[in-house]
Design a protein around this motif. Structure first.
Motif, PDB file in Angstrom:
ATOM      1  N   ALA A 190       0.819  -1.213   0.000  1.00  0.00           N
ATOM      2  CA  ALA A 190       0.000   0.000   0.000  1.00  0.00           C
ATOM      3  C   ALA A 190       0.852   1.261   0.000  1.00  0.00           C
ATOM      4  O   ALA A 190       0.497   2.263  -0.635  1.00  0.00           O
ATOM      5  CB  ALA A 190      -0.940  -0.003   1.203  1.00  0.00           C
ATOM      6  N   ARG A 191       1.974   1.246   0.696  1.00  0.00           N
ATOM      7  CA  ARG A 191       2.837   2.430   0.739  1.00  0.00           C
ATOM      8  C   ARG A 191       3.516   2.682  -0.600  1.00  0.00           C
ATOM      9  O   ARG A 191       3.566   3.816  -1.090  1.00  0.00           O
ATOM     10  CB  ARG A 191       3.857   2.274   1.857  1.00  0.00           C
ATOM     11  N   VAL A 192       4.057   1.624  -1.200  1.00  0.00           N
ATOM     12  CA  VAL A 192       4.711   1.792  -2.493  1.00  0.00           C
ATOM     13  C   VAL A 192       3.687   2.202  -3.546  1.00  0.00           C
ATOM     14  O   VAL A 192       3.946   3.096  -4.370  1.00  0.00           O
ATOM     15  CB  VAL A 192       5.447   0.504  -2.905  1.00  0.00           C
ATOM     16  N   SER A 193       2.505   1.589  -3.535  1.00  0.00           N
ATOM     17  CA  SER A 193       1.456   1.954  -4.495  1.00  0.00           C
ATOM     18  C   SER A 193       1.050   3.410  -4.319  1.00  0.00           C
ATOM     19  O   SER A 193       0.815   4.125  -5.306  1.00  0.00           O
ATOM     20  CB  SER A 193       0.232   1.051  -4.305  1.00  0.00           C
ATOM     21  N   TRP A 194       0.960   3.859  -3.094  1.00  0.00           N
ATOM     22  CA  TRP A 194       0.611   5.255  -2.805  1.00  0.00           C
ATOM     23  C   TRP A 194       1.679   6.200  -3.359  1.00  0.00           C
ATOM     24  O   TRP A 194       1.360   7.205  -3.996  1.00  0.00           O
ATOM     25  CB  TRP A 194       0.455   5.428  -1.301  1.00  0.00           C
ATOM     26  N   LEU A 195       2.959   5.881  -3.127  1.00  0.00           N
ATOM     27  CA  LEU A 195       4.042   6.713  -3.654  1.00  0.00           C
ATOM     28  C   LEU A 195       3.979   6.794  -5.170  1.00  0.00           C
ATOM     29  O   LEU A 195       4.146   7.874  -5.758  1.00  0.00           O
ATOM     30  CB  LEU A 195       5.401   6.150  -3.228  1.00  0.00           C
ATOM     31  N   LEU A 196       3.748   5.655  -5.821  1.00  0.00           N
ATOM     32  CA  LEU A 196       3.713   5.636  -7.285  1.00  0.00           C
ATOM     33  C   LEU A 196       2.539   6.414  -7.843  1.00  0.00           C
ATOM     34  O   LEU A 196       2.590   6.866  -8.998  1.00  0.00           O
ATOM     35  CB  LEU A 196       3.654   4.182  -7.781  1.00  0.00           C
TER      36      LEU A 196
END
Length: 407
Positions: free
Chosen positions: A336-342
Motif C-alpha cells: 500500500a505504501r509503495v502503491s501510494w508513492l507511485l
C-alpha cells in the motif's frame, strides 16, 4: 560490494498458506508439443513482426546454452523464444480456460493485442495450447518491461554505452544489467528445482529468482507449485511472474552490484502482481485477511489494521534486513505504501529510482549494510517527496483511513 541476496522462496511460504490450500489437480503426463510453432511457423518475417529474435536454440547466460537447460531439467522439449529484453523457456501444458469472468476479460484483451502481431492467434479460445502460452508470456514480460521504463522515465537508448555519457546507469544494455533477463516457466516443480541447484545453488521448487553468471537476472516459476497453494489459474501464475519480474527489474537497474532495499523491491513486486490479478497472492494467506469471498481486498483490511495500530511505522519498514520474513500486515502495508508513492502526482519517480539505487560503501557487515540501505532510502524519500519517513507515514495513514475507514 556483495551480490544481492534473494529472499521469498515459495517453499518458505507453504506452511503459512496452509489454510488456503485446496486439492491439487490429478497428475497428467507431460504433453508432447507441436514441433513447429503454429502461430509464426518459424518464418523469419513473422518472427520479426512478433518482435522475436529466435525460437531457439540460443545462448542463455554465461556458460549456459538452451540445450544445457533442457538436459538439466531432464525434459525432451522446452519451447523457447528470445525477445528484445528476455530469453524465455516454457514447458507449460495446455490450459483449459475456466468459466471465470475476470480471467476471460483479461485473456480477451491480451489475445487481442497479441493478434496484431500474430495473425493466427484466436481472440477467444476455450484453451491455451503450449505455444500460445509461450507467446502470451513473452508479451507479458515485454509489456511489463515497457511499463517499468515508462513509469520511471527510462529509455532503451540511454543504456547504450557511450564514452561521453555522464549518466551512471550501469555497465549493460538491459536497464544497466549486462545480459538479457532470463525466465523459465515449467509445468512441474522438479525440473525447475534441478536448475536452481545447478546454477544458483539454492534448494527451491515452486518459484525463485537469482543472478546467473555474467549478469542475467533469472526467475523461474512452476504451475504445479502454484496449484499446490490453491491456485491453478493462469492469471495467478501471471501475477506471480509479474511480482518476481518486478523485483528482478528493480535489482537489475544500474547493474547487478547495486542492492536495493527490501521494502522498495518487495512493494514494487506486489504492486505489479496485484495490477495483474488481485485475487491471488502467495504472500498473504486468505485466512489472515478475512472471509474466502473477499480476502483479496486488502485496502479495507489495512484501514482496520492502521486504526488499531497493527501496521509497522514507515521508518521501521526502511530498516528491514534483506532476508526478513514478513507477516500479513507487513506485506499489505508495504504494498500500500509503495502503491501510494507511485500514484502521487507531479512526482519525479525517475529521480527516486536513481536515488534509491545509489551504492553503499564496501566491506560492510550485515548490520552495517542494512543500516546503509535504510539511510539511502531516507535520503531518496526526502529528496523526491520532501518529507521524512515519519511525515510520509502520517500522510499515508491519513489518506488510507479516510479512503478505507475501519470496518
Amino acid at each position: 560490494m556483495r551480490t544481492p541476496r534473494v529472499p521469498y522462496l515459495l517453499l518458505a511460504l507453504i506452511g503459512a498458506l496452509a489454510p488456503s490450500l485446496r486439492a491439487a489437480p490429478q497428475e497428467k503426463p507431460e504433453e508432447v508439443f507441436e514441433k513447429t510453432d503454429p502461430y509464426t511457423r518459424g518464418a523469419k518475417e513473422e518472427l520479426a513482426r512478433a518482435g522475436y529474435e529466435s525460437l531457439g536454440p540460443f545462448h542463455w547466460a554465461d556458460g549456459i546454452e538452451t540445450r544445457d537447460v533442457e538436459e538439466t531439467c531432464g525434459l525432451a522439449r522446452i519451447l523457447w523464444v528470445e525477445t528484445a529484453h528476455f530469453r524465455l523457456g516454457s514447458t507449460l501444458q495446455t490450459y483449459e480456460c475456466p468459466s471465470d469472468e475476470l480471467e476471460e476479460q483479461k485473456l480477451k484483451a491480451e489475445l487481442g493485442r497479441l493478434s496484431k502481431r500474430m495473425k493466427r492467434v484466436p481472440r477467444e479460445p476455450s484453451k491455451l495450447d503450449p505455444w500460445l502460452r509461450l507467446h502470451l508470456y513473452a508479451q507479458r514480460l515485454e509489456e511489463q518491461y515497457s511499463d517499468f521504463e515508462t513509469r520511471f522515465g527510462l529509455r532503451d537508448e540511454e543504456f547504450e554505452r557511450k564514452p561521453d555519457s555522464k549518466l551512471d546507469l550501469g555497465p549493460g544494455r538491459y536497464l544497466g544489467s549486462e545480459l538479457k533477463f532470463t525466465v523459465l516457466l515449467t509445468s512441474k516443480t522438479a525440473p525447475l528445482a534441478r536448475c536452481g541447484k545447478r546454477w544458483l545453488r539454492i534448494d527451491a521448487q515452486g518459484y525463485y529468482r537469482g543472478l546467473l553468471a555474467g549478469g542475467s537476472w533469472f526467475l523461474g516459476a512452476s504451475a504445479e507449485g502454484l496449484a499446490q497453494l490453491g491456485c491453478d489459474f493462469d492469471s495467478g501464475l501471471h501475477a506471480l511472474v509479474a511480482y518476481t519480474l518486478a523485483e528482478n527489474l528493480c535489482e537489475g537497474f544500474r547493474g547487478s552490484k547495486r542492492e536495493k532495499p527490501l521494502w522498495w523491491k518487495h512493494g514494487l513486486g506486489l504492486f505489479y502482481a496485484r495490477r495483474v490479478e488481485e485475487r491471488w497472492s502467495v504472500h498473504v494467506a486468505r485466512a489472515e485477511t478475512g472471509s474466502e469471498a473477499d480476502a483479496w481486498r486488502w485496502e479495507p483490511r489495512l484501514g482496520a489494521l492502521v486504526a488499531n495500530g497493527f501496521v509497522p511505522s514507515w521508518d521501521e519498514m526502511l530498516g528491514w534486513p534483506g532476508g526478513k520474513q514478513l507477516d500479513a500486515a507487513q506485506h499489505m502495508s508495504t504494498w500500500a505504501r509503495v502503491s501510494w508513492l507511485l500514484g502521487l502526482e507531479k512526482t519525479d519517480l525517475r529521480g527516486f529510482l536513481m536515488a534509491v539505487s545509489e551504492p553503499y560503501g564496501p566491506n560492510l557487515s550485515e548490520s552495517e549494510r542494512d543500516a546503509a540501505l535504510a539511510e539511502i532510502s531516507r535520503k531518496a524519500l526526502q529528496a523526491t517527496f520532501g518529507k521524512t519517513p515519519a511525515e510520509l507515514d502520517a500522510a499515508w495513514r491519513k489518506w488510507l483511513t479516510k479512503k478505507f475507514p475501519k470496518r
